[in-house]
Design a protein around this motif. Sequence first.
Motif, short mmCIF file in Angstrom:
data_model
loop_
_atom_site.label_atom_id
_atom_site.label_comp_id
_atom_site.label_asym_id
_atom_site.label_seq_id
_atom_site.Cartn_x
_atom_site.Cartn_y
_atom_site.Cartn_z
N ILE A 74 -4.45 4.61 6.26
CA ILE A 74 -4.39 5.48 7.44
C ILE A 74 -4.72 4.63 8.65
O ILE A 74 -5.81 4.07 8.75
CB ILE A 74 -5.39 6.65 7.31
N ILE A 129 1.61 11.38 0.34
CA ILE A 129 0.97 11.63 1.63
C ILE A 129 0.71 13.13 1.82
O ILE A 129 -0.18 13.53 2.57
CB ILE A 129 1.84 11.06 2.77
N LEU A 145 0.26 7.44 8.30
CA LEU A 145 -0.14 7.42 6.90
C LEU A 145 0.91 6.65 6.11
O LEU A 145 2.10 6.90 6.25
CB LEU A 145 -0.25 8.85 6.35
#
Length: 183
Positions: free
Chosen positions: A68, A35, A58
């Motif tokens: 997302i 991420i 996320l």
Amino acid sequence: MEWSVYQKEFETKANNVVNWLNSEYNLIRSGRVSISVFDKVFVLAYGEEMKLNQVANLQVVNATQVLIKPYDRSLIQEILKGIAKANLSINPITNPDSIRINFPTQTEENRKENVKKAKQILEQAKIKIRDIRKDVQLAYKKLDNVSEDLIHYFEDELNSITKKYNSQLENLFSVKEKELMTI
């Protein structure tokens, strides 16, 4: 003047370099998606620029896919603009309430290229450490009424601490290189 003053100055600045190196290494994608790739994505939301993780959840779905989910569905277009502006070389897939991003699997060529990039970042970090060393060295050499013995002591201490930080940077590179080359 005591060495501890110069040591503290050096360590503070050198720790900033180590933190910078870590953050740059987090941006280099290894075999598994992280991420942290989205750390430099900013979204225009509610009249101001915000980090992507402040306006959306996320989630790493698998080794090559990120999901997302915006907290506010009306921000999907702004999130897409932010991703495009960050120049991540990815193609988001838009759903009504989420964005799915598939990252290509890393080839041997990509891995080697990323190791080269990591090595270049390491060299930049080493240059920053050398610059810090030079600044500290100039600072104590400008002092008045300092004996040669004290200057030699400062030199030895400065060399020792510089080697310590350079080896720390090398260790970070070794870990990243291993991570990048692991399939």
